[in-house]
Scaffold this motif. Sequence first.
Motif, short mmCIF file in Angstrom:
data_model
loop_
_atom_site.label_atom_id
_atom_site.label_comp_id
_atom_site.label_asym_id
_atom_site.label_seq_id
_atom_site.Cartn_x
_atom_site.Cartn_y
_atom_site.Cartn_z
N UNK A 111 0.82 -1.22 0.00
CA UNK A 111 0.00 0.00 0.00
C UNK A 111 0.85 1.27 0.00
N UNK A 112 2.03 1.20 -0.59
CA UNK A 112 2.95 2.34 -0.55
C UNK A 112 2.35 3.60 -1.16
N UNK A 113 1.71 3.47 -2.33
CA UNK A 113 1.13 4.65 -2.99
C UNK A 113 -0.01 5.24 -2.17
N UNK A 114 -0.73 4.40 -1.50
CA UNK A 114 -1.85 4.86 -0.69
C UNK A 114 -1.36 5.54 0.58
N UNK A 115 -0.40 4.92 1.27
CA UNK A 115 0.10 5.47 2.53
C UNK A 115 0.95 6.71 2.32
N UNK A 175 -6.36 -8.51 1.89
CA UNK A 175 -6.85 -8.27 0.53
C UNK A 175 -5.90 -7.35 -0.24
N UNK A 176 -5.27 -6.42 0.47
CA UNK A 176 -4.29 -5.53 -0.19
C UNK A 176 -3.12 -6.34 -0.73
N UNK A 177 -2.67 -7.30 0.07
CA UNK A 177 -1.57 -8.17 -0.36
C UNK A 177 -1.96 -8.97 -1.61
N UNK A 178 -3.18 -9.54 -1.61
CA UNK A 178 -3.63 -10.32 -2.76
C UNK A 178 -3.75 -9.43 -4.00
N UNK A 179 -4.34 -8.25 -3.84
CA UNK A 179 -4.51 -7.34 -4.97
C UNK A 179 -3.16 -6.97 -5.58
N UNK A 181 -0.31 -8.66 -5.33
CA UNK A 181 0.30 -9.86 -5.91
C UNK A 181 -0.27 -10.15 -7.29
N UNK A 182 -1.60 -10.11 -7.41
CA UNK A 182 -2.23 -10.42 -8.69
C UNK A 182 -2.00 -9.32 -9.72
N UNK A 183 -1.98 -8.08 -9.28
CA UNK A 183 -1.70 -6.98 -10.20
C UNK A 183 -0.29 -7.10 -10.76
N UNK A 184 0.65 -7.41 -9.89
CA UNK A 184 2.04 -7.56 -10.33
C UNK A 184 2.16 -8.68 -11.37
N UNK A 185 1.47 -9.80 -11.12
CA UNK A 185 1.50 -10.92 -12.06
C UNK A 185 0.88 -10.52 -13.39
N UNK A 210 -6.32 -1.09 -2.62
CA UNK A 210 -6.02 -0.18 -3.73
C UNK A 210 -4.55 -0.37 -4.08
N UNK A 211 -4.31 -1.01 -5.22
CA UNK A 211 -2.94 -1.38 -5.59
C UNK A 211 -2.47 -0.60 -6.81
N UNK A 212 -1.18 -0.30 -6.82
CA UNK A 212 -0.54 0.36 -7.96
C UNK A 212 0.75 -0.35 -8.31
N UNK A 213 1.04 -0.43 -9.57
CA UNK A 213 2.26 -1.08 -10.07
C UNK A 213 2.86 -0.19 -11.16
N UNK A 214 4.17 0.12 -11.10
CA UNK A 214 5.15 -0.35 -10.12
C UNK A 214 4.98 0.34 -8.77
N UNK A 215 5.59 -0.26 -7.75
CA UNK A 215 5.47 0.27 -6.40
C UNK A 215 6.85 0.64 -5.86
N UNK A 216 6.94 0.97 -4.57
CA UNK A 216 8.20 1.37 -3.97
C UNK A 216 8.14 1.11 -2.46
N UNK A 217 9.27 1.15 -1.81
CA UNK A 217 9.33 0.98 -0.36
C UNK A 217 9.44 2.36 0.28
N UNK A 218 8.39 2.81 0.95
CA UNK A 218 8.42 4.17 1.52
C UNK A 218 9.41 4.32 2.67
#
Length: 218
Positions: A111-115, A175-179, A181-185, A210-218
């Motif tokens: 959830x990096x983009x969200x947080x 659910x955030x983790x699943x979203x 993971x599946x978005x990345x795939x 709410x997932x975004x790809x690519x992501x980052x480590x805040x």
Amino acid sequence: MSRSTAAAKRGDILDRRGQVLATSVSADSIYAVPSAIEDPKAAVAALCKALSECTSKERDGLAERLGKSRAFAYVRRHVSPEEAKRVAALGLDGIGFIKEDRRFYPNKELAAHLLGYVGLDNQGLNGLEFTYDAQIRGKAGTVLVQTDARRHAFARVETPPTIGSTVELTIDEYLQHIAERELHAGVLENRAAGGRAIVMNPHTGEILAMANEPTFNP
């Protein structure tokens, strides 16, 4: 008398089940009382030897700060416990420690983009950290250093900061983790530049992920 601020502890950001998505942990920051340091050049050399990755730019900046006749200056903020121990072992006059808070995201990229993220002074710069900064950041404290006529420090008084409010989201960590993971795939499978995915409760409108790809480590 010299006055500086002590950053407040930011409130936590939680998911709907109370799982921590963002929190603040205590870290040592090193400060100096330049007016109490007799040999700034020697102090800088010793400090840079004790600190990790002390670049020539940081050394020059430190020499400038410690060379001025004032009652307070930061040496380095948010140091590791090992660095704090090495500096403390030097036993340098005019060098001290204060506790400050450093933002920590236990799930790294989740959830990096969200947080969003915060700056060095714990101010929200992006995402929910920025949107709800006024509620999360709390109230800063003060550090007063009293000096005599020759600007030698003889007393230090602290007014502690207050903790910010905790924010609980509708996001579900699982659910955030699943979203994500599946978005990345899906992005990899379709060789896409990026993608977005939202999981919503259609009955209430609550955003569960709410997932975004690519992501980052805040």
